[in-house]
Design an enzyme around this catalytic site. Sequence first.
Site, mmCIF file in Angstrom:
data_model
loop_
_atom_site.group_PDB
_atom_site.id
_atom_site.type_symbol
_atom_site.label_atom_id
_atom_site.label_comp_id
_atom_site.label_asym_id
_atom_site.label_seq_id
_atom_site.Cartn_x
_atom_site.Cartn_y
_atom_site.Cartn_z
ATOM 1 N N HIS A 170 55.168 54.214 -74.859
ATOM 2 C CA HIS A 170 56.615 54.507 -74.944
ATOM 3 C C HIS A 170 56.891 55.975 -75.283
ATOM 4 O O HIS A 170 58.003 56.450 -75.064
ATOM 5 C CB HIS A 170 57.285 53.606 -75.980
ATOM 6 C CG HIS A 170 57.495 52.210 -75.501
ATOM 7 N ND1 HIS A 170 58.642 51.785 -74.867
ATOM 8 C CD2 HIS A 170 56.692 51.111 -75.570
ATOM 9 C CE1 HIS A 170 58.558 50.502 -74.565
ATOM 10 N NE2 HIS A 170 57.368 50.059 -74.989
ATOM 11 N N ASP B 70 60.808 48.096 -72.551
ATOM 12 C CA ASP B 70 60.784 46.686 -72.951
ATOM 13 C C ASP B 70 62.110 46.091 -72.497
ATOM 14 O O ASP B 70 63.178 46.570 -72.918
ATOM 15 C CB ASP B 70 60.640 46.566 -74.473
ATOM 16 C CG ASP B 70 59.300 47.101 -74.950
ATOM 17 O OD1 ASP B 70 58.348 47.109 -74.163
ATOM 18 O OD2 ASP B 70 59.220 47.524 -76.123
ATOM 19 N N GLU C 10 52.258 40.999 -73.024
ATOM 20 C CA GLU C 10 53.687 41.014 -73.375
ATOM 21 C C GLU C 10 54.561 40.792 -72.140
ATOM 22 O O GLU C 10 54.538 41.612 -71.227
ATOM 23 C CB GLU C 10 54.051 42.375 -74.001
ATOM 24 C CG GLU C 10 53.216 42.679 -75.227
ATOM 25 C CD GLU C 10 53.437 44.088 -75.783
ATOM 26 O OE1 GLU C 10 54.326 44.801 -75.296
ATOM 27 O OE2 GLU C 10 52.701 44.447 -76.699
HETATM 28 C C1 LIG Z 1 55.182 45.530 -79.073
HETATM 29 C C2 LIG Z 1 55.993 46.180 -78.037
HETATM 30 N N1 LIG Z 1 57.297 46.518 -78.474
HETATM 31 C C3 LIG Z 1 55.346 47.371 -77.343
HETATM 32 O O1 LIG Z 1 56.044 48.261 -76.971
HETATM 33 N N2 LIG Z 1 54.018 47.334 -77.126
HETATM 34 C C4 LIG Z 1 53.367 48.391 -76.432
HETATM 35 C C5 LIG Z 1 51.976 48.075 -76.025
HETATM 36 C C6 LIG Z 1 53.414 49.692 -77.191
HETATM 37 O O2 LIG Z 1 53.413 49.728 -78.413
HETATM 38 O O3 LIG Z 1 53.389 50.722 -76.482
HETATM 39 ZN ZN LIG Z 2 56.799 48.105 -74.836
#
Ligand SMILES: C[C@@H](N)C(=O)N[C@H](C)C(=O)O
Ligand SMILES: [Zn+2]
EC number: 3.4.13.22
Length: 245
Positions: free
Chosen positions: A138, A145, A207
């Site tokens: 991110h 998400d 996810e």
């Molecule tokens: C847990 C979720 N919100 C998420 O974004 N997971 C990915 C793998 C991340 O942390 O980049």
């Molecule tokens: Zn994510």
Amino acid sequence: MIKPYQKILIQDCGEPLVPISLEQFAVESPHAYQKLGAPYHLSGVDSPYYVRQEVLERLINAQTQLQSNYPGWNILIFDAYRPVEVQQFMVDYTLAEILKARELKPDLISLEQHQAILEEVYQFWAVPSLEPATPPPHSTGAAIDVTLVNNTGKIVDMGSPIDEISPRSYPNHFATSSHSEEQKYHQNRQILAEVMILAGFQQHQNEWWHFSYGDQMWAGLTNQQENGNKSIAKYGRYSFIKSGS
Ligand SMILES: C[C@@H](N)C(=O)N[C@H](C)C(=O)O
Ligand SMILES: [Zn+2]
């Protein structure tokens, strides 16, 4: 601790991070991590709703496809750009929540116990690495998400909440269920995954809600699916605060 996809080369194409139009997409308000007090201000960020230019174009394509299949439906953006400081905050928060749920006191657990719980967290959350070669997805502006809102404005039931640390979060968790309610959750997850994948995104293996285009995870999954393919990542960590400023 380094995952195989994190070894993939990054050649940042220099595309800007652009705001996601909140008139065009649904969002949860207030934003879940801002509500928890996540420190966006430390990175000079005024909103989590930013992505790279091409990621936004693909997200718009995904929503156009969704609306041609399901008129009146919308993609809900739960989270998008996340500075490394916020990634760290959410990892710490998630770890603390697990300890609380298991009635464990942080000061009384062993180093091994702490490490084992952290490993559980890292099955879902990326390591908050500041190392340019291994950015959290991110923090590159490539990952989002998302979930769906139907034509009555109701959030579509995917059978488990975003960010739950549990096997229910796996995209295919309900795939073989014989319960009609759970079969419906699987169909709903497929409606989301289908439009996102058609628009060029890859889905996180653990996810149902996490998709990305152009980051290391996207390149790794693309290479896995297309044997012999050697995609590299086109987006590295994006910082609003430029070094030297
Ligand atoms: C847990 C979720 N919100 C998420 O974004 N997971 C990915 C793998 C991340 O942390 O980049
Ligand atoms: Zn994510």
